[in-house]
Design a protein around this motif. Structure first.
Motif, PDB file in Angstrom:
ATOM      1  N   PHE A  24       0.806  -1.225   0.000  1.00 36.24           N
ATOM      2  CA  PHE A  24       0.000   0.000   0.000  1.00 36.24           C
ATOM      3  C   PHE A  24       0.838   1.273   0.000  1.00 36.24           C
ATOM      4  O   PHE A  24       0.309   2.369   0.170  1.00 36.24           O
ATOM      5  CB  PHE A  24      -0.936   0.016   1.213  1.00 36.24           C
ATOM      6  N   LEU A  25       2.156   1.151  -0.197  1.00 35.53           N
ATOM      7  CA  LEU A  25       2.996   2.354  -0.160  1.00 35.53           C
ATOM      8  C   LEU A  25       2.612   3.304  -1.285  1.00 35.53           C
ATOM      9  O   LEU A  25       2.145   2.888  -2.339  1.00 35.53           O
ATOM     10  CB  LEU A  25       4.479   1.992  -0.272  1.00 35.53           C
ATOM     11  N   ALA A  26       2.804   4.588  -1.020  1.00 35.87           N
ATOM     12  CA  ALA A  26       2.616   5.583  -2.074  1.00 35.87           C
ATOM     13  C   ALA A  26       3.994   6.122  -2.437  1.00 35.87           C
ATOM     14  O   ALA A  26       4.867   6.247  -1.570  1.00 35.87           O
ATOM     15  CB  ALA A  26       1.710   6.709  -1.584  1.00 35.87           C
TER      16      ALA A  26
ATOM     17  N   SER B  53       1.311   4.826 -11.776  1.00 35.93           N
ATOM     18  CA  SER B  53       1.220   3.593 -12.571  1.00 35.93           C
ATOM     19  C   SER B  53       0.033   2.726 -12.185  1.00 35.93           C
ATOM     20  O   SER B  53      -0.305   1.789 -12.894  1.00 35.93           O
ATOM     21  CB  SER B  53       2.510   2.791 -12.399  1.00 35.93           C
ATOM     22  N   CYS B  54      -0.617   3.022 -11.056  1.00 40.79           N
ATOM     23  CA  CYS B  54      -1.553   2.019 -10.547  1.00 40.79           C
ATOM     24  C   CYS B  54      -3.040   2.372 -10.548  1.00 40.79           C
ATOM     25  O   CYS B  54      -3.866   1.502 -10.810  1.00 40.79           O
ATOM     26  CB  CYS B  54      -1.128   1.608  -9.153  1.00 40.79           C
ATOM     27  N   PHE B  55      -3.401   3.623 -10.234  1.00 44.74           N
ATOM     28  CA  PHE B  55      -4.830   3.908 -10.072  1.00 44.74           C
ATOM     29  C   PHE B  55      -5.630   3.482 -11.308  1.00 44.74           C
ATOM     30  O   PHE B  55      -6.605   2.740 -11.210  1.00 44.74           O
ATOM     31  CB  PHE B  55      -5.048   5.399  -9.797  1.00 44.74           C
TER      32      PHE B  55
ATOM     33  N   LYS C 175      -4.787   1.578 -13.916  1.00 44.30           N
ATOM     34  CA  LYS C 175      -4.702   0.150 -14.264  1.00 44.30           C
ATOM     35  C   LYS C 175      -5.500  -0.710 -13.287  1.00 44.30           C
ATOM     36  O   LYS C 175      -6.158  -1.661 -13.694  1.00 44.30           O
ATOM     37  CB  LYS C 175      -3.238  -0.278 -14.356  1.00 44.30           C
ATOM     38  N   ASP C 176      -5.473  -0.354 -12.005  1.00 47.69           N
ATOM     39  CA  ASP C 176      -6.180  -1.185 -11.027  1.00 47.69           C
ATOM     40  C   ASP C 176      -7.693  -1.013 -11.156  1.00 47.69           C
ATOM     41  O   ASP C 176      -8.450  -1.977 -10.997  1.00 47.69           O
ATOM     42  CB  ASP C 176      -5.704  -0.865  -9.602  1.00 47.69           C
ATOM     43  N   ILE C 177      -8.147   0.206 -11.456  1.00 52.88           N
ATOM     44  CA  ILE C 177      -9.596   0.389 -11.647  1.00 52.88           C
ATOM     45  C   ILE C 177     -10.034  -0.358 -12.903  1.00 52.88           C
ATOM     46  O   ILE C 177     -11.064  -1.041 -12.912  1.00 52.88           O
ATOM     47  CB  ILE C 177      -9.974   1.877 -11.741  1.00 52.88           C
TER      48      ILE C 177
END
Ligand code: NAD
Ligand code: UGA
Length: 480
Positions: A172-174, A281-283, A285-287
């Motif tokens: 969960f690191l930012a 890179s994640c928001f 792609k994860d949604i």
């Protein structure tokens, strides 16, 4: 059976693998932590004697590397060697959105995860706990287990005795606060079926994380909780940005609205900063992964609900470049715009999915001459993201000449002399150094009428008040 972990291998020396393993090595001096990657250049940068060359910039990271590297923290390309000596293996490889085939544009591409699992199946010895650190679609652990135990891999007699347990331990690191987040996590999530394996991983974290912050769930809940956490966070950003647009139209101020709702303890005050749109890179792609899963399970309305968070974010980025064009009389041709910041947030050199990419592309398309500055992002990265080489202009007068052509960008190594004859300044990343700019001085150098667009709300309006600069900031309807 109590399992004692002495030797860890992490596959993937990226933004997650590097910092995560550094903190484990720092907090667990009795464990050997070995980070392996197929990327030779990345590993050699992790091993560079000059700590400024580390492949990732994170506050506090270099100090840990200095303390632990080549003691109980190794970075290596020798994947086979370190897999075979590990009691626990973290899979921390990239899981980007699939570009082609079934689920293209939404589903996660798991080819790197599969390749890692195959390497583990081939080289691991004895009993190995395999930990999913990458963000993965629900039920990936099943696939990993199948690969680890596949007949093909067991055909070699020597490997027949290998056994595996798979756990999910999402990260969960930012970025920008990675070391702080790893050292002081809100929670550590461990999903699994086997109590001994879960205890072994829990004992590692217990070296510095209070027990009440270590949560145990079933493996599917753990996988889904990671996607859900990112979806909820991204949804908050889109929500506040939507209200920001409404503030600009109605005379309200998004900072005041955010403060007023944030005082409600059920809503909370974090993640309510209006900005140029979420990047990283994640928001997205994860949604999109969540959208794909929902569609796969026939939940069209659930898919539509989450998809709107992403489509809104894209609309919002275009909204910002459109309004800049409008304020500059509907044309950017031949106009000089100084862009402050390119990373997707401050304190990182990461530009993946940065809102700056779309916004700068749009402005260049309109004919603007962009002069882009970022304290941590190099010009090669910006050129790659914009798919356009910079014009290296040495002579100032030549710059002025070329400016009239428009539709290009140049790199600013420093802000000295950056604002000469600029028509506008655009803040895209909230780097602290931009807060210190003397706008009176800048105002004297800019061409009139001059504009300052602050998409991050980091400029104190009082510091622009008595200058000749027109000031726009995100979600500020007071300027109506
Ligand atoms: P990254 O691209 O920075 O690093 C991944 C690394 O894995 C690369 O260096 C690549 O060369 C290596 N790799 C790929 N396949 C390999 C193989 N078979 N053997 C050895 N090395 C291999 O990615 P990242 O940002 O560290 O993200 C990794 C995962 O963590 C993703 O699933 C991501 O969603 C998740 N995550 C990322 C963040 C973040 O802030 N970046 C935060 C939480 C979770
Ligand atoms: C995010 C999550 O915060 C992490 O918990 C998660 O582990 C990580 O994704 C991941 O899975 O990769 P990160 O993308 O590094 O971390 O950075 P955030 O601080 O979440 O910011 C994401 C984007 O939202 C940035 O572009 C940021 O500028 C933007 N943002 C964030 C806002 O515009 N407003 C806010 O109030 C907060």
């Amino acid at each position: 059976m109590k399992i004692k972990i002495r030797n860890i291998c992490c596959i993937g020396a990226g933004y997650v693998g590097g910092p995560t393993m550094s903190v484990i090595a720092d907090r667990c001096p009795n464990i050997s932590v070995n980070v392996v990657d197929v990327n030779k250049e990345r590993i050699s940068l992790w091993n560079s004697s000059n700590l400024d060359d580390l492949p990732i910039y994170e506050p506090g990271l270099a100090e840990i590397i200095k303390r632990c590297r080549n003691k109980n923290l190794i970075f290596s390309n020798d994947v086979e060697k370190f897999i075979s000596s590990a009691d626990m293996i973290f899979i921390s490889v990239n899981t980007p959105t699939k570009q082609k085939g079934i689920g293209a544009g939404k589903a996660s591409d798991l080819k790197w995860v599969e390749a890692s699992a195959r390497q583990v199946a081939l080289f691991a010895k004895g009993h190995t706990i395999v930990v999913e650190k990458s963000t993965l679609p629900v039920r990936t652990a099943e696939v990993i287990k199948e690969i680890l135990y596949s007949k093909q891999n067991l055909s070699n007699n020597k490997r027949c005795s290998s056994t595996f347990e798979v756990l999910s331990n999402p990260e969960f690191l930012a970025e920008g606060t990675a070391i702080y987040d790893l050292e002081n996590p809100d929670r550590v999530l461990i999903g699994g079926e086997d109590n001994d394996a879960m205890e072994a991983l829990t004992n590692i974290y217990k070296n510095w994380v209070p027990s009440n912050k270590i949560l145990h769930t079933n493996i599917w809940s753990s996988e889904l909780a990671k996607l859900t956490a990112n979806a909820f966070l991204a949804q908050r950003v889109s929500s506040i940005n939507s209200i920001g647009a409404l503030c600009e139209a109605t005379g309200a101020d998004v900072r005041e609205v955010a403060k007023a709702i944030g005082y409600d303890s059920r809503i909370g005050s974090k993640f309510l900063d209006a900005g140029p749109g979420f990047g990283g890179s994640c928001f997205k792609k994860d949604i999109l992964n969540l959208v794909y899963l929902s569609e796969y399970f026939g939940l069209k309305e659930v898919a539509n609900f989450w998809n709107s968070v992403v489509t809104f974010n894209t609309w919002h980025q275009h909204r910002i470049s459109r309004l800049i064009t409008k304020k500059l009389f509907g044309t950017l041709s031949g106009k000089k715009i100084v862009v402050l910041g390119f990373a997707f947030k401050s304190n990182t050199n990461d530009t993946r999915e940065s809102a700056a990419i779309q916004i700068c592309k749009n402005l260049i398309e309109e004919g603007a001459a962009l002069f882009i500055h970022d304290p941590r992002v190099n010009y090669e990265q910006i050129a790659k993201d914009l798919n356009l080489k910079p014009l290296f202009l040495s002579e100032k007068d030549e710059k002025a000449k070329l400016q009239s052509l428009g539709g290009y960008w140049d790199n600013l190594e420093s802000l000295e002399n950056a604002f000469e004859q600029a028509d506008a300044v655009l803040v895209l990343t909230e780097w602290a150094e931009y807060k210190k700019i003397d706008w009176k001085d800048v105002s004297n150098k800019m061409r009139k009428p001059s504009w300052l667009f602050d998409s991050r709300s980091i400029i104190d309006p009082k510091k622009v008040e008595n200058t000749n600069i027109n000031f726009w900031r995100i979600g500020d309807g007071l300027q109506l």
